[in-house]
Design a protein around this motif. Structure first.
Motif, PDB file in Angstrom:
ATOM      1  N   PRO A 104       0.821  -1.221   0.000  1.00 35.20           N
ATOM      2  CA  PRO A 104       0.000   0.000   0.000  1.00 35.20           C
ATOM      3  C   PRO A 104       0.852   1.267   0.000  1.00 35.20           C
ATOM      4  O   PRO A 104       1.954   1.265   0.550  1.00 35.20           O
ATOM      5  CB  PRO A 104      -0.801  -0.108   1.299  1.00 35.20           C
ATOM      6  CG  PRO A 104      -0.033  -1.035   2.174  1.00 35.20           C
ATOM      7  CD  PRO A 104       0.727  -1.956   1.274  1.00 35.20           C
ATOM      8  N   THR A 105       0.329   2.310  -0.621  1.00 34.73           N
ATOM      9  CA  THR A 105       1.010   3.603  -0.590  1.00 34.73           C
ATOM     10  C   THR A 105       0.845   4.188   0.818  1.00 34.73           C
ATOM     11  O   THR A 105       1.790   4.273   1.568  1.00 34.73           O
ATOM     12  CB  THR A 105       0.415   4.558  -1.638  1.00 34.73           C
ATOM     13  OG1 THR A 105      -1.004   4.582  -1.483  1.00 34.73           O
ATOM     14  CG2 THR A 105       0.775   4.118  -3.031  1.00 34.73           C
ATOM     15  N   TYR A 106      -0.382   4.544   1.176  1.00 34.30           N
ATOM     16  CA  TYR A 106      -0.678   5.006   2.542  1.00 34.30           C
ATOM     17  C   TYR A 106      -1.536   3.939   3.223  1.00 34.30           C
ATOM     18  O   TYR A 106      -2.361   3.298   2.562  1.00 34.30           O
ATOM     19  CB  TYR A 106      -1.423   6.340   2.512  1.00 34.30           C
ATOM     20  CG  TYR A 106      -0.491   7.507   2.351  1.00 34.30           C
ATOM     21  CD1 TYR A 106      -0.128   8.287   3.446  1.00 34.30           C
ATOM     22  CD2 TYR A 106       0.073   7.805   1.119  1.00 34.30           C
ATOM     23  CE1 TYR A 106       0.755   9.335   3.308  1.00 34.30           C
ATOM     24  CE2 TYR A 106       0.962   8.854   0.963  1.00 34.30           C
ATOM     25  CZ  TYR A 106       1.293   9.617   2.073  1.00 34.30           C
ATOM     26  OH  TYR A 106       2.188  10.647   1.934  1.00 34.30           O
ATOM     27  N   SER A 107      -1.352   3.788   4.541  1.00 37.23           N
ATOM     28  CA  SER A 107      -2.066   2.729   5.277  1.00 37.23           C
ATOM     29  C   SER A 107      -3.575   2.824   5.120  1.00 37.23           C
ATOM     30  O   SER A 107      -4.273   1.819   5.075  1.00 37.23           O
ATOM     31  CB  SER A 107      -1.735   2.801   6.765  1.00 37.23           C
ATOM     32  OG  SER A 107      -0.362   2.777   6.959  1.00 37.23           O
ATOM     33  N   LEU A 113       3.486  -5.357   3.670  1.00 41.22           N
ATOM     34  CA  LEU A 113       3.798  -4.034   4.238  1.00 41.22           C
ATOM     35  C   LEU A 113       5.296  -3.751   4.243  1.00 41.22           C
ATOM     36  O   LEU A 113       5.723  -2.607   4.342  1.00 41.22           O
ATOM     37  CB  LEU A 113       3.280  -3.946   5.677  1.00 41.22           C
ATOM     38  CG  LEU A 113       1.771  -3.886   5.866  1.00 41.22           C
ATOM     39  CD1 LEU A 113       1.436  -3.786   7.342  1.00 41.22           C
ATOM     40  CD2 LEU A 113       1.164  -2.716   5.110  1.00 41.22           C
ATOM     41  N   SER A 114       6.088  -4.826   4.168  1.00 36.53           N
ATOM     42  CA  SER A 114       7.527  -4.632   4.270  1.00 36.53           C
ATOM     43  C   SER A 114       8.227  -5.091   2.995  1.00 36.53           C
ATOM     44  O   SER A 114       7.913  -6.161   2.489  1.00 36.53           O
ATOM     45  CB  SER A 114       8.059  -5.431   5.469  1.00 36.53           C
ATOM     46  OG  SER A 114       9.430  -5.197   5.634  1.00 36.53           O
ATOM     47  N   ALA A 139       8.437  -0.973   3.532  1.00 39.62           N
ATOM     48  CA  ALA A 139       7.408   0.060   3.412  1.00 39.62           C
ATOM     49  C   ALA A 139       7.605   0.846   2.117  1.00 39.62           C
ATOM     50  O   ALA A 139       8.733   1.176   1.745  1.00 39.62           O
ATOM     51  CB  ALA A 139       7.474   0.990   4.614  1.00 39.62           C
ATOM     52  N   TRP A 140       6.497   1.122   1.459  1.00 40.07           N
ATOM     53  CA  TRP A 140       6.525   1.868   0.202  1.00 40.07           C
ATOM     54  C   TRP A 140       7.170   3.239   0.400  1.00 40.07           C
ATOM     55  O   TRP A 140       6.971   3.888   1.433  1.00 40.07           O
ATOM     56  CB  TRP A 140       5.089   2.058  -0.309  1.00 40.07           C
ATOM     57  CG  TRP A 140       5.004   2.818  -1.595  1.00 40.07           C
ATOM     58  CD1 TRP A 140       5.327   2.371  -2.840  1.00 40.07           C
ATOM     59  CD2 TRP A 140       4.551   4.170  -1.752  1.00 40.07           C
ATOM     60  NE1 TRP A 140       5.099   3.354  -3.761  1.00 40.07           N
ATOM     61  CE2 TRP A 140       4.632   4.475  -3.123  1.00 40.07           C
ATOM     62  CE3 TRP A 140       4.085   5.154  -0.876  1.00 40.07           C
ATOM     63  CZ2 TRP A 140       4.256   5.712  -3.637  1.00 40.07           C
ATOM     64  CZ3 TRP A 140       3.722   6.392  -1.384  1.00 40.07           C
ATOM     65  CH2 TRP A 140       3.805   6.660  -2.751  1.00 40.07           C
ATOM     66  N   THR A 141       7.966   3.623  -0.578  1.00 36.61           N
ATOM     67  CA  THR A 141       8.554   4.961  -0.541  1.00 36.61           C
ATOM     68  C   THR A 141       8.406   5.615  -1.906  1.00 36.61           C
ATOM     69  O   THR A 141       8.470   4.932  -2.949  1.00 36.61           O
ATOM     70  CB  THR A 141      10.049   4.928  -0.129  1.00 36.61           C
ATOM     71  OG1 THR A 141      10.635   6.198  -0.435  1.00 36.61           O
ATOM     72  CG2 THR A 141      10.817   3.832  -0.857  1.00 36.61           C
ATOM     73  N   GLU A 194      12.693  11.267   3.584  1.00 34.49           N
ATOM     74  CA  GLU A 194      13.597  11.345   4.749  1.00 34.49           C
ATOM     75  C   GLU A 194      14.145   9.964   5.059  1.00 34.49           C
ATOM     76  O   GLU A 194      13.448   8.975   4.885  1.00 34.49           O
ATOM     77  CB  GLU A 194      12.817  11.811   5.983  1.00 34.49           C
ATOM     78  CG  GLU A 194      12.698  13.299   6.125  1.00 34.49           C
ATOM     79  CD  GLU A 194      11.878  13.675   7.353  1.00 34.49           C
ATOM     80  OE1 GLU A 194      11.578  12.785   8.180  1.00 34.49           O
ATOM     81  OE2 GLU A 194      11.532  14.859   7.468  1.00 34.49           O
ATOM     82  N   PRO A 195      15.372   9.886   5.569  1.00 30.01           N
ATOM     83  CA  PRO A 195      15.878   8.566   5.967  1.00 30.01           C
ATOM     84  C   PRO A 195      14.964   7.970   7.035  1.00 30.01           C
ATOM     85  O   PRO A 195      14.423   8.694   7.863  1.00 30.01           O
ATOM     86  CB  PRO A 195      17.250   8.865   6.573  1.00 30.01           C
ATOM     87  CG  PRO A 195      17.585  10.251   6.178  1.00 30.01           C
ATOM     88  CD  PRO A 195      16.315  10.963   5.877  1.00 30.01           C
ATOM     89  N   GLN A 196      14.821   6.644   6.982  1.00 29.17           N
ATOM     90  CA  GLN A 196      13.951   5.961   7.939  1.00 29.17           C
ATOM     91  C   GLN A 196      14.372   6.277   9.373  1.00 29.17           C
ATOM     92  O   GLN A 196      15.564   6.309   9.689  1.00 29.17           O
ATOM     93  CB  GLN A 196      14.013   4.453   7.680  1.00 29.17           C
ATOM     94  CG  GLN A 196      13.093   3.633   8.550  1.00 29.17           C
ATOM     95  CD  GLN A 196      11.622   3.821   8.173  1.00 29.17           C
ATOM     96  OE1 GLN A 196      11.289   4.555   7.268  1.00 29.17           O
ATOM     97  NE2 GLN A 196      10.741   3.162   8.903  1.00 29.17           N
ATOM     98  N   GLY A 197      13.418   6.513  10.213  1.00 30.62           N
ATOM     99  CA  GLY A 197      13.724   6.716  11.625  1.00 30.62           C
ATOM    100  C   GLY A 197      13.934   8.167  12.019  1.00 30.62           C
ATOM    101  O   GLY A 197      13.585   8.551  13.118  1.00 30.62           O
ATOM    102  N   ALA A 216       6.714  13.466  -0.332  1.00 29.29           N
ATOM    103  CA  ALA A 216       7.789  12.474  -0.164  1.00 29.29           C
ATOM    104  C   ALA A 216       7.429  11.591   1.015  1.00 29.29           C
ATOM    105  O   ALA A 216       7.049  12.074   2.067  1.00 29.29           O
ATOM    106  CB  ALA A 216       9.109  13.186   0.080  1.00 29.29           C
ATOM    107  N   LEU A 217       7.512  10.292   0.821  1.00 27.78           N
ATOM    108  CA  LEU A 217       7.194   9.372   1.925  1.00 27.78           C
ATOM    109  C   LEU A 217       8.224   8.248   1.956  1.00 27.78           C
ATOM    110  O   LEU A 217       8.494   7.642   0.945  1.00 27.78           O
ATOM    111  CB  LEU A 217       5.791   8.785   1.744  1.00 27.78           C
ATOM    112  CG  LEU A 217       5.268   7.996   2.952  1.00 27.78           C
ATOM    113  CD1 LEU A 217       4.803   8.934   4.053  1.00 27.78           C
ATOM    114  CD2 LEU A 217       4.134   7.064   2.554  1.00 27.78           C
TER     115      LEU A 217
END
Lengths: 162, 266
Positions: free
Chosen positions: A46-49, A79-80, A82-84, A108-111, A161-162
């Motif tokens: 999925p793009t957004y949950s 889900l993994s 995660a879409w970016t 953004e970098p994860q976290g 950006a996600l």
């Protein structure tokens, strides 16, 4: 039975229902195509949950493949990872711009958790001016933000950006 | 003032037979209830963009809740899916923290509540995205990306309201003072946490989480020219099914369609 390449070809004709200029493949949500005997399993993310388009996309994928004679279609949701938006390629970004949507910047970098925006002004997709301002980080769909261009006075969407 | 001790064996909870299920319910219920609260603003937002923003955030939170409750249902193995868990449980079976069920109040209450929760949520997701439970780590990594947008939005509003007019400042301070007593529960630690750490490798350092949260909250509160409450008295109970009366009212509205027409589809 279609070859994996042919199946990707079919999936490339399935457009995002909310951004109908880019396909589900270009969007990066097709993660895998697996063929076993007469059954095809398409893995998507999925793009957004909470994106209501996911069910629509699932149905569109099924319809497109059935139309090409593939009847045993399974759509699997993962889900993994995660879409970016970093998975959206250069050609698809140009298509977005031509459609009037500013393409996403780098995710953004994860976290990393920041309270301030790291991004500079978003370029207007109509006149390419950088003299723009953010109107709202939440637009008509979960994936878009609303900006206003001071040069051509157009409001425009940005693919966040996600 | 001494805080009431946190007891796990509450009269209204059944013994914790399935800690992982219980843990996922807590995570899912927080987001489902808060998502529903935000959705109550739909059509009532102070400006059109805010109406859209709150609805978008509600959608994300309900999306996160769907993933969490679906996983909870799989682990429970009683044939309950996300819909069954959301619509066919009474308030006493809900495991959300009290903070998220507090009624919307004015816009300041909604935004301060959102900010306090968002700051907690991004830090928790960040920690959970590195946990050894594959399914939960995937949900955490995914939800973290979306919650960062929420946190940025709510923290900017807290600054804008606090450092705004005399009235917005006063209302934001009032909201912060009244919501503060519900924040302690977010960082409680009990037998469920111990069990998931031992059995499912979901180990969260609650004290570390609390101190990171405080740093983040203090920074924003300071920029908003607000004063951090110092009253240590905390209200808790949601994690054990002891809720405020407002949750029942909320669930009545939320569940009426599903309960009146079970199994209906459109």
């Amino acid at each position: 039975m279609l070859s994996p390449n042919e199946i990707y070809g079919v999936l490339n004709t399935v457009m995002d229902p909310e951004v109908p200029v880019i396909s589900v493949v270009e969007l990066g949500i097709v993660r895998d195509v697996a063929i076993q005997n007469d059954a095809v399993t398409i893995t998507i993310t999925p793009t957004y949950s909470g994106c209501p388009a996911m069910r629509e996309i699932e149905a569109d994928i099924r319809t497109a493949l059935v139309a090409r004679g593939v009847h045993d279609v399974h759509v699997k949701l993962v889900l993994s990872p995660a879409w970016t938006t970093d998975w959206i390629g250069p050609d698809a970004r140009e298509k977005l711009r031509a459609y009037g949507i500013a393409p996403p910047g780098r995710a953004e970098p994860q976290g990393l958790i920041t309270l301030t925006r790291s991004r500079v002004a978003v370029q207007c997709p109509f006149c390419r001016s950088n003299d723009t301002r953010l109107q709202s980080e939440f637009g008509s769909t979960a994936c878009k933000a609303i900006h206003v261009c001071h040069s051509c006075r157009q409001p425009f969407d940005e693919f966040k950006a996600l | 003032m001494t805080e009431p001790s946190f007891q796990v064996a509450a009269p209204r909870s059944t013994p914790i037979a399935n800690p992982l299920f219980e843990y996922l319910l807590r995570l899912g219920d927080d987001r489902l209830v808060l998502g529903h609260r935000l959705s109550e603003w739909c059509g009532h937002g102070p400006i059109l963009e805010e109406d859209i923003a709150l609805s978008n955030m509600a959608l994300d939170l309900i999306g996160h809740a769907t993933s969490l409750l679906a996983l909870a249902g799989e682990i429970e193995r009683q044939g309950r899916d996300a819909d069954k868990l959301a619509y066919f449980r009474d308030a006493v079976a809900y495991r959300n923290a009290l903070l998220v069920e507090i009624p919307n109040g004015d816009f300041a209450v909604t935004m301060v509540r959102q900010f306090l929760f968002d700051a907690y949520s991004v830090l928790l997701w960040d920690a959970l995205s590195r946990c050894e439970h594959e399914g939960l780590a995937a949900i955490a990594a995914k939800s973290l990306k979306e919650d960062k947008y929420h946190l940025r939005h709510s923290s900017e509003w807290v600054v804008r309201l606090g450092d705004g007019t005399e009235e917005s400042h006063q209302r934001a301070q009032q909201a912060l003072d009244s919501l503060w007593r519900y924040t302690g529960e977010l960082f409680d630690h009990d037998a469920v946490d111990d069990a998931v750490a031992a059995e499912a490798f979901i180990a969260i350092d609650h004290d570390a989480l609390h101190s990171l949260w405080l740093t983040m909250v203090k920074d924003v509160v300071q920029r908003a020219t607000l004063t951090l409450p110092t009253d240590p008295a905390m209200r808790r109970g949601g994690r054990r099914g002891f809720h405020t009366e407002s949750l029942g009212h909320m669930l009545a509205a939320m569940q009426i369609v599903a309960r009146s027409h079970p199994g209906a589809s459109w």
